[in-house]
Scaffold this motif. Structure first.
Motif, PDB file in Angstrom:
ATOM      1  N   PRO A  39       0.873  -1.625  -0.242  1.00  0.00           N
ATOM      2  CA  PRO A  39      -0.084   0.199  -0.154  1.00  0.00           C
ATOM      3  C   PRO A  39       0.898   1.268  -0.349  1.00  0.00           C
ATOM      4  O   PRO A  39       0.375   2.490  -0.509  1.00  0.00           O
ATOM      5  CB  PRO A  39      -0.955   0.029   1.656  1.00  0.00           C
ATOM      6  CG  PRO A  39      -1.197  -1.200   1.461  1.00  0.00           C
ATOM      7  CD  PRO A  39       0.206  -1.984   1.283  1.00  0.00           C
ATOM      8  N   MET A  40       1.556   1.176   0.420  1.00  0.00           N
ATOM      9  CA  MET A  40       3.027   2.665   0.393  1.00  0.00           C
ATOM     10  C   MET A  40       3.628   2.724  -0.913  1.00  0.00           C
ATOM     11  O   MET A  40       3.799   4.318  -0.708  1.00  0.00           O
ATOM     12  CB  MET A  40       4.151   2.128   1.135  1.00  0.00           C
ATOM     13  CG  MET A  40       3.714   2.064   3.095  1.00  0.00           C
ATOM     14  SD  MET A  40       3.885   3.764   3.810  1.00  0.00           S
ATOM     15  CE  MET A  40       5.449   4.657   3.649  1.00  0.00           C
ATOM     16  N   ARG A  73      10.901  -3.450  -0.799  1.00  0.00           N
ATOM     17  CA  ARG A  73      10.016  -3.631  -1.461  1.00  0.00           C
ATOM     18  C   ARG A  73       9.396  -2.538  -2.823  1.00  0.00           C
ATOM     19  O   ARG A  73       8.851  -2.638  -3.254  1.00  0.00           O
ATOM     20  CB  ARG A  73       9.461  -4.453  -0.138  1.00  0.00           C
ATOM     21  CG  ARG A  73       7.613  -4.955  -0.991  1.00  0.00           C
ATOM     22  CD  ARG A  73       7.029  -6.163  -0.456  1.00  0.00           C
ATOM     23  NE  ARG A  73       6.547  -5.216   0.875  1.00  0.00           N
ATOM     24  CZ  ARG A  73       6.055  -5.796   2.457  1.00  0.00           C
ATOM     25  NH1 ARG A  73       5.889  -7.224   2.465  1.00  0.00           N
ATOM     26  NH2 ARG A  73       5.829  -5.035   3.079  1.00  0.00           N
ATOM     27  N   VAL A  74       8.675  -1.343  -1.648  1.00  0.00           N
ATOM     28  CA  VAL A  74       8.656  -0.520  -2.071  1.00  0.00           C
ATOM     29  C   VAL A  74       9.532   0.495  -3.106  1.00  0.00           C
ATOM     30  O   VAL A  74       8.840   0.796  -4.088  1.00  0.00           O
ATOM     31  CB  VAL A  74       8.468   0.976  -0.745  1.00  0.00           C
ATOM     32  CG1 VAL A  74       8.248   2.306  -1.633  1.00  0.00           C
ATOM     33  CG2 VAL A  74       7.879   0.574   0.447  1.00  0.00           C
ATOM     34  N   CYS A  98      13.761   5.512  -0.075  1.00  0.00           N
ATOM     35  CA  CYS A  98      13.872   4.628  -0.161  1.00  0.00           C
ATOM     36  C   CYS A  98      15.721   3.672  -0.262  1.00  0.00           C
ATOM     37  O   CYS A  98      15.480   3.183   0.736  1.00  0.00           O
ATOM     38  CB  CYS A  98      13.443   3.466  -1.084  1.00  0.00           C
ATOM     39  SG  CYS A  98      10.879   3.138  -1.522  1.00  0.00           S
ATOM     40  N   LEU A  99      15.842   4.277  -1.643  1.00  0.00           N
ATOM     41  CA  LEU A  99      18.173   4.176  -0.945  1.00  0.00           C
ATOM     42  C   LEU A  99      18.542   4.744  -0.447  1.00  0.00           C
ATOM     43  O   LEU A  99      19.144   4.394   0.107  1.00  0.00           O
ATOM     44  CB  LEU A  99      18.344   4.839  -2.977  1.00  0.00           C
ATOM     45  CG  LEU A  99      17.704   4.007  -3.374  1.00  0.00           C
ATOM     46  CD1 LEU A  99      17.902   4.870  -5.254  1.00  0.00           C
ATOM     47  CD2 LEU A  99      18.308   2.838  -3.782  1.00  0.00           C
ATOM     48  N   GLY A 100      17.572   6.087   0.192  1.00  0.00           N
ATOM     49  CA  GLY A 100      18.595   6.572   1.565  1.00  0.00           C
ATOM     50  C   GLY A 100      18.620   5.772   3.045  1.00  0.00           C
ATOM     51  O   GLY A 100      19.335   5.974   3.803  1.00  0.00           O
ATOM     52  N   GLN A 101      17.091   5.111   2.747  1.00  0.00           N
ATOM     53  CA  GLN A 101      16.741   4.753   4.092  1.00  0.00           C
ATOM     54  C   GLN A 101      17.630   3.185   4.225  1.00  0.00           C
ATOM     55  O   GLN A 101      18.549   2.904   5.034  1.00  0.00           O
ATOM     56  CB  GLN A 101      15.243   4.060   3.960  1.00  0.00           C
ATOM     57  CG  GLN A 101      14.427   3.631   5.573  1.00  0.00           C
ATOM     58  CD  GLN A 101      13.283   3.588   5.876  1.00  0.00           C
ATOM     59  OE1 GLN A 101      12.861   2.002   4.993  1.00  0.00           O
ATOM     60  NE2 GLN A 101      12.765   4.303   6.289  1.00  0.00           N
TER      61      GLN A 101
END
Length: 459
Positions: free
Chosen positions: A90-91, A114-115, A145-148
């Motif tokens: 859902p994100m 996954r996102v 996403c890449l930063g996290q």
């Protein structure tokens, strides 16, 4: 080999000291920028291919209408894939920027790997098929996403992990629009609302590096090809610029409410969930034959406003069609942003104002392109309520660095229109709506668990 390993471990241990956090954020920001630059370059390249292919496709369908049914079948498959993507993760739904703000506020969590994968696929399919959605929201989320991911793999503390996520988000915006300074200011003004040196260190490194990478693929040219934009003396057109800000601000007031109305309507409508993404996709066929300019994000439409003299009626039709199609696309919940279509609406509003002002004899026709540039900044400032980000972004996207004063004047005027009428920042509004729906769902779930089982009467 053992000696090299020992030196690397010693260097990492030296960098892990709290006193060297800024240096660590700078180095990690550069690494995040490189990763984000390559991912967004691939993302942009696929969308450019679709922008070039769609006009040829609909020209072919116009000559061979029997193939339209086959294209509708392809869109149905794409719609079902988008439904499965959003249901699985859902994100990935919508823009992605409200989700990033929710994570930074501690209200949401994200499985970054996954996102990253599903958002990339979903946004390419949806926008590439002609939906009126932008690449900037997905780009921001992909960068975040890449930063996290870098923060999690490096096992950084939660506070430092947030700085890296923010840096990645800014790098995504910078790479999407070839606008490194706007990416930095977006991190400060919109995402964190904090001019922290720690945020600044990671964001600057990531945004500059990501833009440098994408420029190797797309060159140094700005995103919008506005040509030579005449320099406007602010004092000579001061009151006209105020009127432009008021006009664009008033026109943009319906944007936020229309977004929530569309989302609520799609939520209430009695259609199978799997069929909802197909509604805008099938609608795109009608626009592909009648108004192909409104398909996709809209960069070609802005470029065409400069070289083609649209009449006032046609400009109004394009504005209404782009606005309505955007609302239907976003309301369906498929992956895609509102950033770029919002700027297109601002350019159209500026072009409409220029036509009216020229008809009234108060604006030379040669300054119509200025009104388009200023209209984009004003629309952004009114809807997002981040006037500095909007001003810098439009300067970088159009290459019009000589228009800072009129851009700020028009942006602040439009911002005040929104502020005085009680307007909320669009991404904050969307985040609050998501959190409210989540809390209601939790309350219903808890109420269902606490409700005692009904006893069956004895016979």
């Amino acid at each position: 080999m053992f000696l090299i390993r020992e030196k690397i471990l010693a260097l990492l241990d030296w960098l892990s000291a709290p006193a060297r956090m800024k240096l660590r954020l700078f180095l990690e920001g550069n690494f995040i920028g490189i990763l984000t630059g390559f991912v967004i370059a691939a993302f942009r390249w696929l969308l450019v291919l679709s922008e070039e292919a769609l006009p040829r496709l609909y020209a072919f369908l116009a000559e061979h209408p029997a193939w339209t049914l086959a294209w509708a079948g392809v869109l149905a498959v794409i719609g079902y894939i988008l439904y499965r993507i959003v249901r699985h993760e859902p994100m990935t739904s919508g823009s992605g920027i409200p989700q990033i703000e929710g994570i930074l506020a501690g209200e949401m969590q994200m499985n970054w790997a996954r996102v990253l994968a599903w958002k990339f696929v979903g946004a390419v399919l949806g926008i590439g098929a002609g939906l009126s959605l932008g690449r900037e929201g997905p780009s921001v989320q992909l960068g975040a996403c890449l930063g996290q991911g870098v923060g999690r793999l490096a096992r950084r503390a939660p506070g430092e992990d947030r700085y890296l996520l923010t840096a990645g988000a800014g790098a995504g915006l910078a790479a999407a629009f070839n606008a490194p300074l706007a990416g930095v200011i977006f991190c400060l003004e919109e995402l964190t609302k904090d001019f922290s040196p720690l945020v600044l260190m990671g964001a600057v490194a990531a945004c500059v590096t990501a833009t440098t990478v994408t420029q190797q693929f797309f060159g140094l040219a700005p995103v919008f090809h506005m040509g030579d934009v005449p320099v406007v003396a602010t004092g000579s057109f001061y009151f006209l610029l105020i009127l432009l800000g008021l006009f664009v601000g008033a026109v943009s007031l319906a944007f936020n409410h229309s977004l929530t109305f569309s989302l609520d309507t799609f939520a209430r409508v009695k259609l199978p969930a799997w069929s909802k993404p197909m509604v805008p996709l099938f609608l795109s066929i009608a626009f592909g034959f009648t108004l192909p300019q409104v398909l996709g994000g809209g960069s070609p439409l802005v470029d065409s406003l400069v070289v083609q003299d649209y009449g006032l009626v046609m400009l109004c039709i394009l504005f209404a069609a782009k606005f309505c199609f955007l609302m239907v696309c976003f309301g369906s919940g498929v992956p895609g942003g509102i950033f770029l279509p919002m700027l297109v609406l601002g350019a159209l509003a500026g072009a409409i104002f220029a036509k009216l002002a020229a008809f009234a004899g108060v604006l030379p026709e040669g300054l119509a392109v200025d009104c388009m540039v200023f209209g984009m900044a004003a629309y952004f400032a009114c809807v997002v309520k981040s006037p500095i980000t909007g001003t810098v972004l439009i300067m970088e996207m159009t290459g019009s660095f000589s228009h800072m004063l009129p851009l700020i004047l028009v942006s602040m005027t439009a911002y005040l229109v929104s502020d005085l009428t009680g307007g909320q920042p669009v991404y904050e509004m969307l985040l609050k709506r998501s959190l409210r729906l989540r809390d209601r769902a939790r309350a219903r779930f808890e109420a269902g668990r606490k409700r005692p089982a009904r006893r069956e009467p004895h016979v």
